[in-house]
Design an enzyme around this catalytic site. Sequence first.
Site, PDB file in Angstrom:
ATOM      1  CG  HIS A  10       1.602  10.426  29.075  1.00  0.00           C
ATOM      2  ND1 HIS A  10       2.718   9.936  29.709  1.00  0.00           N
ATOM      3  CD2 HIS A  10       1.140  11.434  29.856  1.00  0.00           C
ATOM      4  CE1 HIS A  10       2.933  10.605  30.815  1.00  0.00           C
ATOM      5  NE2 HIS A  10       1.981  11.529  30.940  1.00  0.00           N
ATOM      6  CD  GLU A  83      -0.740  16.380  34.715  1.00  0.00           C
ATOM      7  OE1 GLU A  83      -1.781  16.955  35.096  1.00  0.00           O
ATOM      8  OE2 GLU A  83      -0.536  15.163  34.836  1.00  0.00           O
TER       9      GLU A  83
END
Length: 207
Positions: A10, A83
Amino acid sequence: MGCRLFLVRHGETVWNAQMRFQGHTDVPLSPRGIEQARALAARLQREKFAAFYASDLKRAVETARILAAPHGLAVETLVELRELHFGAWEGLTGEEIRNRYAREVEQWWGDPVSTRVPGGETLLEMLERTSAAVCRIVERFPGQQVVVVSHGGPIRALVARVLGMNLRDYWRLVLYNASLSILEFSSWEKGVLTLFNDCSHLERGAC
């Protein structure tokens, strides 16, 4: 040709810029992160993709939607692509973590694969959930290209798995925001890394 995965970390967030651990904390893209995603979208606009996937966290979803817009495709979110859950460390800088959790940090660096971050998860747990999700994608799209927008930890761990690296050394794989990596799979057990941490679409110093 097997499934070709375009793995994207990202774009930048404010916490990235401040070097704070984000984990499952839902931090959106910063203005710089949005521009990084737009630069990558321009690079990929001529490619043909079968699908776009992303972690369900804002920073990944926002990045994926920017990438998917030129192709007129929706983004499917998967919680498994998140994550590593950093638990009590989230929102803290590396220095703050070392000062408050010295013993736990020493254990983590000694064995991140099985050491659980306080209130979080182990590296192996993250890899298992990420690998399961990516395996399903690979099997669903043989002979096609798919974009997967995730985070630094999952992408590095997945690449380490494909390359047969010791997972304890995954931190040696540097991965910048809005970078592009490509894995090609003739089958799930025969992955090949063809590109890693490519930031050529970003201006110098924007990585």
